[in-house]
Every structure is written in structure tokens, then in C-alpha cells.
Design a protein around this motif. Structure first.
Motif, PDB file in Angstrom:
ATOM      1  N   ASP A  73       0.823  -1.207   0.000  1.00  0.00           N
ATOM      2  CA  ASP A  73       0.000   0.000   0.000  1.00  0.00           C
ATOM      3  C   ASP A  73       0.857   1.257   0.000  1.00  0.00           C
ATOM      4  O   ASP A  73       0.425   2.300  -0.496  1.00  0.00           O
ATOM      5  N   LEU A  74       2.066   1.153   0.551  1.00  0.00           N
ATOM      6  CA  LEU A  74       2.960   2.315   0.603  1.00  0.00           C
ATOM      7  C   LEU A  74       4.396   1.833   0.744  1.00  0.00           C
ATOM      8  O   LEU A  74       4.665   0.836   1.420  1.00  0.00           O
ATOM      9  N   ILE A  75       5.314   2.555   0.097  1.00  0.00           N
ATOM     10  CA  ILE A  75       6.744   2.241   0.166  1.00  0.00           C
ATOM     11  C   ILE A  75       7.487   3.428   0.761  1.00  0.00           C
ATOM     12  O   ILE A  75       7.286   4.575   0.331  1.00  0.00           O
ATOM     13  N   ILE A  76       8.314   3.159   1.763  1.00  0.00           N
ATOM     14  CA  ILE A  76       9.196   4.176   2.339  1.00  0.00           C
ATOM     15  C   ILE A  76      10.588   3.892   1.790  1.00  0.00           C
ATOM     16  O   ILE A  76      11.142   2.805   1.989  1.00  0.00           O
ATOM     17  N   LEU A  77      11.164   4.865   1.088  1.00  0.00           N
ATOM     18  CA  LEU A  77      12.355   4.620   0.283  1.00  0.00           C
ATOM     19  C   LEU A  77      13.480   5.586   0.626  1.00  0.00           C
ATOM     20  O   LEU A  77      13.318   6.805   0.509  1.00  0.00           O
ATOM     21  N   ASP A  78      14.612   5.036   1.055  1.00  0.00           N
ATOM     22  CA  ASP A  78      15.831   5.824   1.209  1.00  0.00           C
ATOM     23  C   ASP A  78      16.457   5.994  -0.180  1.00  0.00           C
ATOM     24  O   ASP A  78      16.167   5.218  -1.101  1.00  0.00           O
ATOM     25  N   LEU A  79      17.317   6.995  -0.348  1.00  0.00           N
ATOM     26  CA  LEU A  79      17.949   7.207  -1.644  1.00  0.00           C
ATOM     27  C   LEU A  79      19.371   6.662  -1.702  1.00  0.00           C
ATOM     28  O   LEU A  79      19.806   6.167  -2.738  1.00  0.00           O
ATOM     29  N   ASN A  80      20.113   6.756  -0.612  1.00  0.00           N
ATOM     30  CA  ASN A  80      21.491   6.261  -0.586  1.00  0.00           C
ATOM     31  C   ASN A  80      21.495   4.793  -0.171  1.00  0.00           C
ATOM     32  O   ASN A  80      21.516   4.465   1.013  1.00  0.00           O
ATOM     33  N   LEU A  81      21.468   3.915  -1.161  1.00  0.00           N
ATOM     34  CA  LEU A  81      21.352   2.484  -0.898  1.00  0.00           C
ATOM     35  C   LEU A  81      22.458   1.706  -1.600  1.00  0.00           C
ATOM     36  O   LEU A  81      22.899   2.101  -2.682  1.00  0.00           O
ATOM     37  N   PRO A  82      22.893   0.603  -1.017  1.00  0.00           N
ATOM     38  CA  PRO A  82      23.846  -0.258  -1.718  1.00  0.00           C
ATOM     39  C   PRO A  82      23.187  -0.962  -2.895  1.00  0.00           C
ATOM     40  O   PRO A  82      22.000  -1.251  -2.862  1.00  0.00           O
ATOM     41  N   SER A  83      23.951  -1.192  -3.930  1.00  0.00           N
ATOM     42  CA  SER A  83      23.611  -1.956  -5.140  1.00  0.00           C
ATOM     43  C   SER A  83      22.703  -1.215  -6.117  1.00  0.00           C
ATOM     44  O   SER A  83      22.765  -1.451  -7.323  1.00  0.00           O
ATOM     45  N   MET A  84      21.843  -0.320  -5.644  1.00  0.00           N
ATOM     46  CA  MET A  84      20.973   0.429  -6.553  1.00  0.00           C
ATOM     47  C   MET A  84      20.486   1.691  -5.856  1.00  0.00           C
ATOM     48  O   MET A  84      19.964   1.644  -4.743  1.00  0.00           O
TER      49      MET A  84
END
Length: 234
Positions: A46-57
Motif C-alpha cells: 500500500d505504501l513504500i518508504i524509500l531511502d535514496l542512498n542504498l547499496p547496489s541500486m
């Protein structure tokens, strides 16, 4: 409601997942960008909380790939990238909201509630059905005389999802998909047990059933006569 949290800081992801589960959400987590994207492809959120500085992508690449597949899922960026241009870029690429670290959990929770209400066209936080008042923000249910009705978190999650999807029948499989996360073991009778307990508690305050069982199909909210439901009750 089922959330996906993609964040590489172990302490933060553990704190947030505990807090979000405590207020009633099902939460899946990933500390790696590709792992998070894989979870999105495997499950319905229903909802995604997303960081921007992530390993691999990078998170913005994940955001773009999610939007290629799904335009409706709400996405909240949670990032230390705080300058104006970076926030604009995230929103332009399809994020619904952007919260800069450090942040207050209460603000995050409020933003999640707002985005979910927007997703299901449910703008008011309070509803009334016969003698029951449902506070969607506080996730509580009480009677007309302010007596608290002891609704457990999973029971409220079921009620919330059915209310936000008024007008259609929800299968047991869909309820499981949106209310239980990958960390919880499921058994075949779990939905029936929770629904039975919830309906018994609500029936003590209402003449008519709020939750109807459509045999062989699933469950739906009783729309009843138009005056039964008051939206935006104060």
C-alpha cells in the motif's frame, strides 16, 4: 495496510519497523536496493518508504522502476539529501512525499496516514456507523458514550482495510496480502479467527452487522442505508 521499508541504516530500519508495527502496519524491510525492488515485484504494498542512498541500486533508480510498473502505489522518500533541487528531483520522478532526515516518528506516521487516506479516497479521519465511532488516525473504536471498544491491532487493520475499500468484496487472500508481513507465519484459519472476534465486539454496539460475509467470495463493509455512515464525524 502493508508497507515496504527500504533503508540501509540497520538501527533506523529496526526502530522504524518496530514503531510502524506497533501502530498496526504490516512491514517488510530491505537494507539493499535490489533486494527492496525484488520485494516490490513479489508482493503488493500500500505504501513504500524509500531511502535514496542504498547499496547496489540508488533509490531514484528504484523509484523509476517502480513507477514503470505501478503508478498508484504511494511512495514516501526518506533521505538525508536535503537541498531543494534533490527534493524536487525525487518528487518529479514520481514520489508522493519527501521527508528529510533527521525526522520525528510522529510526523512520519502522520504523512503515512495522509498518503493512505488519499490512496483510498478516504479524506476524513473519523467515521460513525450507528453507535460506533471509528477514529482512523488514532486507530481506535469507541461507542457513542465514549466507551472504548477493545479492538486489537490486527482486528483494526482488517476493519480499516475493509472501510477504505467500501463498495467491493475483499477476499481472504487480499486481506492476508495487505495486513500480514513476511515476518509472520500464517495459518489457514487466521483471518476467520480475527474476523470472528472483531464482528463479536462490534455487534455488541450495533443492531446491524458492519462486516458482511459474501459466501465463497470474501468480506465487505455493510453500506446499509445512506444515513448509517457519517463521514467526517466530530
Amino acid at each position: 495496510m502493508r508497507l515496504l521499508l527500504i533503508e540501509d541504516e540497520e538501527d533506523l530500519i529496526n526502530t522504524l519497523s518496530r514503531g510502524l508495527r506497533k501502530v498496526g502496519y504490516a512491514v517488510d524491510t530491505a537494507t539493499d536496493g535490489r533486494d527492496g525492488l525484488d520485494l516490490f515485484y513479489m508482493n503488493e504494498y500500500d505504501l513504500i518508504i524509500l531511502d535514496l542512498n542504498l547499496p547496489s541500486m540508488d533509490g531514484l533508480e528504484i523509484l523509476s522502476k517502480i513507477r514503470e510498473e505501478n503508478q498508484d502505489c504511494k511512495i514516501l522518500i526518506l533521505s538525508a539529501r536535503s537541498n531543494y533541487e534533490q527534493r524536487i528531483e525525487g518528487l518529479d520522478k514520481g514520489a508522493d512525499d519527501y521527508l528529510v532526515k533527521p525526522f520525528d516518528f510522529g510526523e512520519l506516521n502522520a504523512r503515512i496516514r495522509n498518503l493512505l487516506r488519499r490512496s483510498f479516497t478516504q479524506q476524513s479521519s473519523k467515521l460513525k456507523y450507528e453507535n460506533i465511532i471509528i477514529d482512523m488516525a488514532k486507530r481506535t473504536v469507541y461507542g457513542e458514550n465514549n466507551e472504548n471498544i477493545d479492538i486489537r491491532p490486527k482486528e483494526f487493520a482488517i476493519l480499516e482495510y475493509l472501510i477504505m475499500n467500501r463498495g467491493r468484496v475483499i477476499s481472504a487472500e487480499e486481506l492476508i496480502e495487505h495486513i500480514w508481513d513476511n515476518d509472520e507465519s500464517m495459518f489457514s484459519n487466521v483471518i476467520k479467527v480475527h474476523l470472528s472476534n472483531l464482528r463479536k465486539k462490534l455487534s455488541q454496539h450495533c443492531k446491524e452487522e458492519i462486516i458482511l460475509n459474501v459466501r465463497g467470495v470474501g468480506y465487505t463493509i455493510n453500506e446499509g442505508e445512506s444515513e448509517k455512515w457519517l463521514i467526517g464525524y466530530h
